[in-house]
Design a protein around this motif. Sequence first.
Motif, PDB file in Angstrom:
ATOM      1  N   ASP A  29      -3.328   8.056 -12.032  1.00  0.00           N
ATOM      2  CA  ASP A  29      -4.360   7.679 -11.063  1.00  0.00           C
ATOM      3  C   ASP A  29      -3.987   8.148  -9.668  1.00  0.00           C
ATOM      4  O   ASP A  29      -2.810   8.153  -9.284  1.00  0.00           O
TER       5      ASP A  29
ATOM      6  N   HIS B  56       0.845  -1.193   0.000  1.00  0.00           N
ATOM      7  CA  HIS B  56       0.000   0.000   0.000  1.00  0.00           C
ATOM      8  C   HIS B  56       0.886   1.251   0.000  1.00  0.00           C
ATOM      9  O   HIS B  56       2.029   1.208   0.455  1.00  0.00           O
TER      10      HIS B  56
ATOM     11  N   VAL C  58      -4.181   7.412  -5.712  1.00  0.00           N
ATOM     12  CA  VAL C  58      -4.361   6.241  -4.849  1.00  0.00           C
ATOM     13  C   VAL C  58      -4.385   6.653  -3.386  1.00  0.00           C
ATOM     14  O   VAL C  58      -3.653   7.551  -2.959  1.00  0.00           O
ATOM     15  N   GLU C  59      -5.238   5.972  -2.627  1.00  0.00           N
ATOM     16  CA  GLU C  59      -5.321   6.165  -1.181  1.00  0.00           C
ATOM     17  C   GLU C  59      -4.431   5.135  -0.495  1.00  0.00           C
ATOM     18  O   GLU C  59      -3.993   4.151  -1.100  1.00  0.00           O
TER      19      GLU C  59
ATOM     20  N   ASN D  33      -0.811  -3.678  -9.543  1.00  0.00           N
ATOM     21  CA  ASN D  33      -2.268  -3.683  -9.660  1.00  0.00           C
ATOM     22  C   ASN D  33      -2.649  -3.368 -11.105  1.00  0.00           C
ATOM     23  O   ASN D  33      -2.385  -2.265 -11.591  1.00  0.00           O
TER      24      ASN D  33
ATOM     25  N   GLU E 176      -1.014   8.877   0.477  1.00  0.00           N
ATOM     26  CA  GLU E 176      -1.868   8.956  -0.701  1.00  0.00           C
ATOM     27  C   GLU E 176      -1.227   9.886  -1.720  1.00  0.00           C
ATOM     28  O   GLU E 176      -0.458  10.787  -1.367  1.00  0.00           O
TER      29      GLU E 176
ATOM     30  N   ASP F  14      -5.317  -2.604 -12.476  1.00  0.00           N
ATOM     31  CA  ASP F  14      -6.357  -1.595 -12.659  1.00  0.00           C
ATOM     32  C   ASP F  14      -5.819  -0.173 -12.562  1.00  0.00           C
ATOM     33  O   ASP F  14      -6.559   0.786 -12.774  1.00  0.00           O
ATOM     34  N   LEU F  15      -4.525  -0.043 -12.242  1.00  0.00           N
ATOM     35  CA  LEU F  15      -3.951   1.278 -12.064  1.00  0.00           C
ATOM     36  C   LEU F  15      -3.126   1.704 -13.270  1.00  0.00           C
ATOM     37  O   LEU F  15      -2.589   0.869 -13.993  1.00  0.00           O
TER      38      LEU F  15
ATOM     39  N   THR G 210      -5.343   2.991   1.512  1.00  0.00           N
ATOM     40  CA  THR G 210      -6.066   1.715   1.609  1.00  0.00           C
ATOM     41  C   THR G 210      -5.994   0.915   0.308  1.00  0.00           C
ATOM     42  O   THR G 210      -6.344  -0.269   0.291  1.00  0.00           O
ATOM     43  N   ASP G 211      -5.563   1.542  -0.770  1.00  0.00           N
ATOM     44  CA  ASP G 211      -5.448   0.851  -2.056  1.00  0.00           C
ATOM     45  C   ASP G 211      -4.176   0.017  -2.087  1.00  0.00           C
ATOM     46  O   ASP G 211      -3.174   0.365  -1.455  1.00  0.00           O
ATOM     47  N   TRP G 212      -4.201  -1.078  -2.854  1.00  0.00           N
ATOM     48  CA  TRP G 212      -2.947  -1.801  -3.060  1.00  0.00           C
ATOM     49  C   TRP G 212      -2.405  -1.446  -4.447  1.00  0.00           C
ATOM     50  O   TRP G 212      -3.154  -1.318  -5.404  1.00  0.00           O
ATOM     51  N   ILE G 213      -1.103  -1.233  -4.502  1.00  0.00           N
ATOM     52  CA  ILE G 213      -0.497  -0.787  -5.750  1.00  0.00           C
ATOM     53  C   ILE G 213       0.360  -1.870  -6.402  1.00  0.00           C
ATOM     54  O   ILE G 213       0.570  -1.859  -7.610  1.00  0.00           O
TER      55      ILE G 213
END
Length: 343
Positions: free
Chosen positions: A266, A192, A268-269, A259, A196, A261-262, A271-274
């Motif tokens: 973008d 993560h 990212v927070e 990830n 952010e 989807d990234l 809490t997101d996984w990168i």
Amino acid sequence: MKRFIPAVIILYALVYMIYPIQNYTHQSVKKKDVSNKMEITYKENSIVLSGFKDDGNERYWGNLNNYTYMIYKDIDKYIYVNGQFYAIKGKWENNKFLLPEADAKRLFNLSGSKGSYTTTKTSGIQVCQNIDKEKVLTVLSSPHIPIDHAFVTKEPGQVPGAARDYRNGKHEGFDWYAGAIGIEITRQTLIHPLFEGRIVRIDKDFTELEFNHREVLLKEAADSKNTSQKTLDKLRGRQVWVQSKNGILVHYAHTSSINPDLKVGDYVETTDWIAKVGNSGTSNGALGTDEDLHLHSDILVCGKNFWEYGDISDMNNSLIDIFDKAAKAEQAATTNKNGSSLQ
């Protein structure tokens, strides 16, 4: 009447005195408008950056339209401007850097074309003015731990400043190895963001170094005693870069996958996984084994490693304390959440 005449004379004198001042002000504004015109060498739909200075680490610093910028030698995909890194499609040519005009106009607040530009009055606001040790530690004071349930390493060989045969003799970031961080990790362990922010780089198309080629790079780096930025970039393996506010940029290196989807740009927070932990860029990565799995994180503030703003040992200890407080707070929050869910 006699009293009135001197008052009129005084008033007349005041008006006469004020007028030249007003006239001078208008002239200075016009002069400022003229000074906003700028001629920059133009080539191949790009402006040519030159005259920058090497700080000894193959980081070339310059100034354009009152914006501080930095570019890495022989790396043409990224530029630092006014506290932020950006993805670009530049080109090194004869120790000069060709920056696409569209990027230059956007990043340096320019208007015009083909070498003739004007600037606006809003240019020149610096995010990283007067940055020092205290400010660096302040902006880094609220991190998220990048691996769930982990603590930052305390191992001497896994922190910034640890001796290396390459990297100019110094390890630049924190390594997050199983055991040293209090948990086990695998290729499925999620990473993560520490803070952010906006994705500047995400290596979707990554090819692992061949083992023999990597060994050659290591030998060249050790022999030169000054590892090039280009070699360092290769040895970090598959990477994700996240640019946060206050000039913070973090490299997440040696990842096994990212990830899907990234993409660049973008937001990212924490809490997101990168990405997921791996060993890309290492000898074991080149050999295709599962040994040496870890996350390597370089933490930069205003274009430099955070520890460059003070004594490296003191900076490390200060940031380790910050990480420990963050880890304890996150684990306490998790415990409270789990306890509440069971009631």
